[in-house]
Design a protein around this motif. Structure first.
Motif, short mmCIF file in Angstrom:
data_model
loop_
_atom_site.label_atom_id
_atom_site.label_comp_id
_atom_site.label_asym_id
_atom_site.label_seq_id
_atom_site.Cartn_x
_atom_site.Cartn_y
_atom_site.Cartn_z
N GLU A 38 0.82 -1.22 0.00
CA GLU A 38 0.00 0.00 0.00
C GLU A 38 0.85 1.27 0.00
OE1 GLU A 38 -1.89 1.50 3.73
OE2 GLU A 38 -3.73 0.78 2.81
N TYR A 39 2.08 1.17 0.50
CA TYR A 39 2.99 2.32 0.66
C TYR A 39 3.27 2.97 -0.69
CZ TYR A 39 7.34 4.71 2.14
OH TYR A 39 8.32 5.62 2.42
N LYS A 40 3.11 4.29 -0.75
CA LYS A 40 3.30 5.02 -2.01
C LYS A 40 4.76 5.39 -2.26
CE LYS A 40 -1.13 5.02 -2.70
NZ LYS A 40 -1.68 3.98 -3.61
N GLY A 41 5.59 5.23 -1.23
CA GLY A 41 7.01 5.54 -1.40
C GLY A 41 7.77 4.40 -2.05
N SER A 42 9.09 4.47 -1.97
CA SER A 42 9.96 3.44 -2.56
C SER A 42 10.47 2.52 -1.46
CB SER A 42 11.13 4.11 -3.28
OG SER A 42 10.63 5.02 -4.25
N VAL A 43 10.86 1.31 -1.87
CA VAL A 43 11.28 0.29 -0.89
C VAL A 43 12.52 -0.43 -1.40
CG1 VAL A 43 10.64 -1.82 0.34
CG2 VAL A 43 8.90 -0.07 -0.12
N LEU A 44 13.51 -0.59 -0.51
CA LEU A 44 14.69 -1.41 -0.78
C LEU A 44 14.72 -2.47 0.31
CD1 LEU A 44 17.12 -1.63 -2.70
CD2 LEU A 44 18.40 -0.16 -1.14
N LEU A 45 14.52 -3.73 -0.08
CA LEU A 45 14.21 -4.80 0.87
C LEU A 45 15.15 -5.98 0.71
CD1 LEU A 45 12.08 -6.47 2.67
CD2 LEU A 45 10.98 -7.01 0.50
N ILE A 46 15.70 -6.46 1.83
CA ILE A 46 16.42 -7.74 1.84
C ILE A 46 15.50 -8.76 2.48
CG2 ILE A 46 18.36 -9.04 2.81
CD1 ILE A 46 20.02 -6.52 2.76
N SER A 47 15.32 -9.90 1.81
CA SER A 47 14.47 -10.95 2.37
C SER A 47 14.90 -12.30 1.80
CB SER A 47 13.00 -10.70 2.02
OG SER A 47 12.19 -11.75 2.49
N HIS A 48 14.83 -13.33 2.67
CA HIS A 48 15.10 -14.70 2.20
C HIS A 48 13.80 -15.44 1.92
CE1 HIS A 48 14.52 -15.24 6.59
NE2 HIS A 48 13.98 -16.39 6.24
N GLU A 49 12.67 -14.69 1.94
CA GLU A 49 11.36 -15.32 1.74
C GLU A 49 10.70 -14.81 0.45
OE1 GLU A 49 8.75 -15.96 5.20
OE2 GLU A 49 10.14 -14.68 6.29
#
Length: 518
Positions: free
Chosen positions: A485-496
């Motif tokens: 839902e977030y309108k901003g930007s995302v930089l994500l680390i995930s093992h899933e």
């Protein structure tokens, strides 16, 4: 055969009850998944059965002559110990035998002939045990397992204090494998592990012929390896045969049946009370009213458990940033040695990017370089204009001494106490949790406190390093919805992949850039 029997166990912290008269049995060959929402007491239960914590009431009895191996999510590795040192502790019982043998050798110098004969017999027995247990090839065995789990990639002589969360987990797993215990106790073993090593652990557990108890919020992983579910909820522990999906089906069915019975009974109670109120003063009907009152008094009233607060995450939006959020020019990340080839990366406004790849190749290091927290080996990072960054770190090394309220207040002093409490409650924390110190909370509850800070900050770029570690399925699903839902930007680390697929616009494979050899 019962390997572990827990009877009438009760425990709490202060006035916060965790267990109320629970019982549990672990039978030979059972592969148990221990589940429950954050803060229900899963890690506390593991600490009690391993003797790290004394329960308030009840008893714990292990079968004789069983060796228990425990992978603890909160295990501390001492600074100054190398990876090899930690792996060697898997054979501590053998080192103790060697020390006993050396002590007996020392006694021989002053021993009488009769005593000397006994000492020689005892040292001979210990020597045979050490030889049969491959004591004299311990280091070779440790290096073999370390190589199989990829520990040699960052050096078996490296200080464990310098390792990342994922690397430490792999060291503890390797130690456990070397111990070859009769019973495995695993607390959140997939946290910090990359996909490759989760798969390795899954195959290991599928082939594991003995019993184990597994605490995990990783549902696909749970479903693949367990045959019994024990569910912790409202201070109780309930057994369900089958995997997680079967538990969920039966649990939902029981819940619906209980709610239907509750509504039916409440309707009957209301009818009886109404009759008594209208007829008790009437001489002609007073006996009937008394009869109904007796029925009310004897009734076993059904009670529904209080609904726990469900987490709600809503990230606040800052002003719109420039078109480019960051740009790297020939950036080489690393510490003592380079971890990547020169990187020329660009992130634009509106992108939601997932970073994935094996542990130890520098995903967190890259984030910290981009944020300007650590210097690069060479090259540069240029941040864009009007950035308001919210950073969720993979792990916090320094334990907070604050209460949850103080933790939020320190960062947002303009909020009043009601607003702080309401904000923490929205993240799924109860009043008891909110008033507790952060250090006594479970891993999932600590993560919710940190998420509370994040949602109260106006941001246009979220930098999230393994945010789902320790979160229960409900909180994980809500976080996924909030990021989407977030309108901003995302930089994500995930093992899933199950978590980030469908909410990111791009996936960057960090193994394409690494200097590490696989």
């Amino acid at each position: 055969m019962s390997l572990l029997t827990v009877k009438n166990l009760s425990h709490g912290f202060g006035d916060r009850a965790i267990f109320d008269d629970i019982s549990f049995r672990l039978l030979q060959g059972e592969h148990i998944g221990l589940i429950g929402a954050n803060g229900e007491g899963k890690s506390t239960f593991m600490n009690i059965i391993t003797g790290k914590l004394e329960p308030d009431a009840g008893n714990v009895k292990w079968s004789k002559h069983v060796r228990v191996g425990y992978l603890d999510q909160h295990a501390v590795l001492k600074q100054g110990m190398t990876i090899l040192d930690v792996l060697r502790t898997a054979f501590q019982y053998l080192f103790d035998m060697e020390a006993e043998m050396n002590r007996l050798f020392e006694k021989m110098g002053a021993a009488e002939p009769e005593e000397l004969e006994k000492l020689l017999e005892e040292t001979g027995r210990i020597q045979d045990s050490l030889t049969n247990s491959d004591f004299y090839t311990i280091d070779a065995k440790a290096e073999e397992v370390a190589n199989g789990l990829g520990l040699n990639e960052f050096g078996i002589d490296r200080d464990v204090h310098d390792l990342s969360g994922g690397q430490r987990t792999k060291v503890l797993l390797a130690k456990l494998l070397l111990e070859k215990p009769d019973i495995l106790l695993l607390d959140e073993p997939t946290n910090y592990l990359d996909v490759e090593h989760i798969e390795w652990l899954k195959n290991y557990l599928l082939e594991y012929e003995h019993a184990f108890i597994l605490v995990s919020h990783d549902i696909p992983f749970l479903n693949s390896v367990v045959n019994i579910i024990y569910h912790m909820e409202n201070q109780q522990l309930t057994r369900y045969p089958g995997d997680y999906d079967e538990f969920l089906r039966v649990y939902e069915m029981k819940k619906q049946q209980l709610e239907a019975a509750y509504k039916k009974q409440q309707k009957e109670i209301a009818s009886l009370k109404d009759f008594v109120a209208r007829n008790k003063a009437n001489a002609a009907t007073s006996k009937m009213a008394m009869s109904r009152q007796k029925k009310l008094d004897k009734m076993d009233v059904i009670e529904l458990d209080a609904e726990k607060p469900k987490p709600e995450f809503h990230f606040k939006q800052a002003r719109t940033p420039g078109k480019y959020l960051f740009e790297t020019k020939d950036l080489i990340i690393g510490y003592d040695e380079p971890l990547s080839r020169p990187l020329n990366l660009t992130m634009e406004r509106g992108q939601k990017i997932a970073l994935y790849g094996a542990n130890g190749i520098g995903k967190t290091t890259l984030l910290r370089n981009i944020l300007g927290e650590i210097p690069a080996v060479s090259g540069s990072v240029q941040q864009g204009e009007h950035l308001h960054i919210g950073y969720f770190e993979q792990e916090i090394k320094k334990e907070s001494q604050n209460t949850c309220i103080e933790e939020i207040w320190d960062e947002f002093p303009h909020l009043n106490q009601y607003e702080v409490r309401a904000s923490l409650a929205k993240c799924g924390l109860t009043t008891k949790h909110i008033e507790s110190k952060v250090q006594v909370l479970s891993g999932g509850e600590k993560a919710k406190v940190r998420l509370c800070k994040l949602i109260n900050k106006e941001t246009n770029l979220l930098v999230l390093d393994e945010p789902t570690n320790h979160l229960d399925p409900e909180a994980k699903a809500e976080l996924k919805r909030a990021i989407n839902e977030y309108k901003g930007s995302v930089l994500l680390i995930s093992h899933e992949p199950d978590f980030y697929e469908g909410i990111v616009t791009d996936v960057w494979n960090c193994e394409d850039w690494t200097t590490k050899v696989f």
